[in-house]
Enzyme design. Sequence first.
Site, PDB file in Angstrom:
ATOM      1  N   SER A 190       0.813  -1.089   0.037  1.00  0.00           N
ATOM      2  CA  SER A 190       0.021  -0.238   0.125  1.00  0.00           C
ATOM      3  C   SER A 190       0.985   1.231   0.015  1.00  0.00           C
ATOM      4  O   SER A 190       0.437   2.240  -0.605  1.00  0.00           O
ATOM      5  CB  SER A 190      -0.862  -0.046   1.225  1.00  0.00           C
ATOM      6  OG  SER A 190      -1.749  -1.086   1.163  1.00  0.00           O
ATOM      7  N   HIS A 242       0.609   4.652   4.175  1.00  0.00           N
ATOM      8  CA  HIS A 242       0.142   5.348   3.270  1.00  0.00           C
ATOM      9  C   HIS A 242       0.800   6.774   3.168  1.00  0.00           C
ATOM     10  O   HIS A 242       1.100   7.173   2.105  1.00  0.00           O
ATOM     11  CB  HIS A 242      -1.354   5.368   3.244  1.00  0.00           C
ATOM     12  CG  HIS A 242      -2.050   4.074   3.490  1.00  0.00           C
ATOM     13  ND1 HIS A 242      -3.261   4.117   3.946  1.00  0.00           N
ATOM     14  CD2 HIS A 242      -1.886   2.885   3.112  1.00  0.00           C
ATOM     15  CE1 HIS A 242      -3.709   2.732   3.889  1.00  0.00           C
ATOM     16  NE2 HIS A 242      -2.668   2.046   3.538  1.00  0.00           N
TER      17      HIS A 242
END
Length: 335
Positions: A190, A242
Amino acid sequence: MGNRDLESRGSWKNRGAPPPPPPHSNYYTSSSPYYAESSEKQWTSWLVPMIVVANVAMFIVIMIVNDCPKNHNSSLEGNCVARFLGRLSFQPLKENPLFGPSSSTLEKLGALEWKKVVNENEAWRLVSCIWLHAGVIHLLANMLSLVFIGIRLEQQFGFARVGVIYLLSGIGGSILSTLFIKNNISVGASGALFGLLGAMLSELLTNWTIYANKAAALITLVIIILINLAVGILPHVDNFAHIGGFLTGFLLGFVLLIRPQFAWQERRHLPVEARGKSKYTLFQYAFWFLSMLLLIAGFAVGLVMLLKGENGNDHCSWCHYLSCVPTSRWHCNNQ
């Protein structure tokens, strides 16, 4: 698996993985918003498919090592899922609802874990965790996102630049995550995927003059990014990975995805007085230099703090809310 999260310290439904751009978005589409695209080289995408193949192959290896029927006590925790797959069968859904291995298997194969990176000098986990996935759902969601985002970027800018952005963004996400979250293991791509989204945003900004549908492209991309970052405040989602990946990719976009001015590209077809004198604008040069400084400083400070075993929460009392906001329905225990 106790209190250890499998999914990129991410959502059990891969809520942290960025979705592919909408089919009618105005960036990197077949009807390109670039005025000068017809004169630019189109690369053949092979790196992104290779990354997908490598991740799938690695997941198969993970499941072979996991060998649920042999290593799992069904009398205590329930039966393995899809036992007809033999040693490729999954852990019970109560243990891993993503249809994947146990946390102990992921830890053994290179999941990101603070105490192993700091106390046992296993810094290689900052990279290895990017290639591990917590389950079939996690793997599919991340790889589909990578295909939709990465292939078009690779066609536009080539495998070398996209590969550097993908890898460094993944590492940047791992560093920030480990600085702020101490109690869980982490796997997944991610952070690297958010890096590609960040690079797309900075590419749009630094090459603003050659975009046709500027506002539409910017609004669409910003909405996609904000939605995914907002999902990161839910429990079990590692928003630090992230954010770290996004910031790394955003800065790298100013460095690696810079395009010449339109007038410079088309100088042979323009009158002498209209030809661009410089390949790049002063704005592009300024942001290239500033981004390089921030990248070097950010990685240096982050690595020094990490290897010293410092806790990022000690230097920022409110930063933990960036990854999880407690409510009456859930609690956050990632610090």
